[in-house]
Design a protein around this motif. Sequence first.
Motif, PDB file in Angstrom:
ATOM      1  N   UNK A 126     -80.235 -15.433   6.983  1.00 11.16           N
ATOM      2  CA  UNK A 126     -79.097 -15.356   6.068  1.00 11.16           C
ATOM      3  C   UNK A 126     -78.889 -13.938   5.544  1.00 11.16           C
ATOM      4  N   UNK A 127     -79.975 -13.219   5.274  1.00 12.25           N
ATOM      5  CA  UNK A 127     -79.849 -11.838   4.821  1.00 12.25           C
ATOM      6  C   UNK A 127     -79.259 -10.950   5.904  1.00 12.25           C
ATOM      7  N   UNK A 128     -79.639 -11.168   7.150  1.00 17.50           N
ATOM      8  CA  UNK A 128     -79.068 -10.388   8.248  1.00 17.50           C
ATOM      9  C   UNK A 128     -77.575 -10.652   8.392  1.00 17.50           C
ATOM     10  N   UNK A 129     -77.180 -11.926   8.260  1.00 17.14           N
ATOM     11  CA  UNK A 129     -75.759 -12.259   8.342  1.00 17.14           C
ATOM     12  C   UNK A 129     -74.994 -11.622   7.193  1.00 17.14           C
ATOM     13  N   UNK A 130     -75.569 -11.673   5.996  1.00 13.88           N
ATOM     14  CA  UNK A 130     -74.923 -11.070   4.837  1.00 13.88           C
ATOM     15  C   UNK A 130     -74.810  -9.553   5.006  1.00 13.88           C
ATOM     16  N   UNK A 131     -75.825  -8.928   5.557  1.00 13.30           N
ATOM     17  CA  UNK A 131     -75.803  -7.488   5.787  1.00 13.30           C
ATOM     18  C   UNK A 131     -74.710  -7.111   6.790  1.00 13.30           C
ATOM     19  N   UNK A 132     -74.574  -7.895   7.858  1.00  8.85           N
ATOM     20  CA  UNK A 132     -73.516  -7.631   8.830  1.00  8.85           C
ATOM     21  C   UNK A 132     -72.139  -7.806   8.194  1.00  8.85           C
ATOM     22  N   UNK A 133     -71.987  -8.834   7.364  1.00  2.00           N
ATOM     23  CA  UNK A 133     -70.710  -9.062   6.686  1.00  2.00           C
ATOM     24  C   UNK A 133     -70.385  -7.908   5.747  1.00  2.00           C
ATOM     25  N   UNK A 181     -71.424  -4.816   5.971  1.00  2.00           N
ATOM     26  CA  UNK A 181     -71.071  -3.636   6.760  1.00  2.00           C
ATOM     27  C   UNK A 181     -69.621  -3.709   7.228  1.00  2.00           C
ATOM     28  N   UNK A 182     -69.196  -4.904   7.654  1.00  2.00           N
ATOM     29  CA  UNK A 182     -67.816  -5.068   8.086  1.00  2.00           C
ATOM     30  C   UNK A 182     -66.859  -4.927   6.906  1.00  2.00           C
ATOM     31  N   UNK A 183     -67.266  -5.421   5.746  1.00  2.00           N
ATOM     32  CA  UNK A 183     -66.417  -5.387   4.564  1.00  2.00           C
ATOM     33  C   UNK A 183     -66.217  -3.958   4.072  1.00  2.00           C
ATOM     34  N   UNK A 184     -67.237  -3.140   4.115  1.00  2.00           N
ATOM     35  CA  UNK A 184     -67.170  -1.778   3.592  1.00  2.00           C
ATOM     36  C   UNK A 184     -66.913  -0.729   4.672  1.00  2.00           C
ATOM     37  N   UNK A 185     -66.475  -1.173   5.802  1.00  2.00           N
ATOM     38  CA  UNK A 185     -66.182  -0.255   6.893  1.00  2.00           C
ATOM     39  C   UNK A 185     -64.894   0.513   6.553  1.00  2.00           C
TER      40      UNK A 185
END
Length: 97
Positions: free
Chosen positions: A59-66, A68-72
């Motif tokens: 879940x932390x990895x998924x949140x981290x990917x999200x 990164x996409x959000x703050x791109x």
Amino acid sequence: MSWALIIIGVIVIIISVVVGLMNGTFFVLLMSIIGGVTAAMIFFALSMIIDNQENILFQLRQQNQFMKKLHKTNKNCPNCDYEFDDTLKSCPNCGYR
């Protein structure tokens, strides 16, 4: 890893019952079974803890990917006005640095 702990727990219970039956006295049988079940419960609990930790890590990895996409952020090339990711050092369209 968690399946190995469950299998070890079951093996511990089986061994404790066999050792208790081989001894011949009821008290040793009872103590052997109690010890085996206690040890198996520890293995089962460790298995559950590992499964929970793997779930949290996923879940932390998924949140981290999200995140990164959000703050791109993107920037525009001053040469060709092509919009690209700001982590790139040069424009993928024209190669301007």
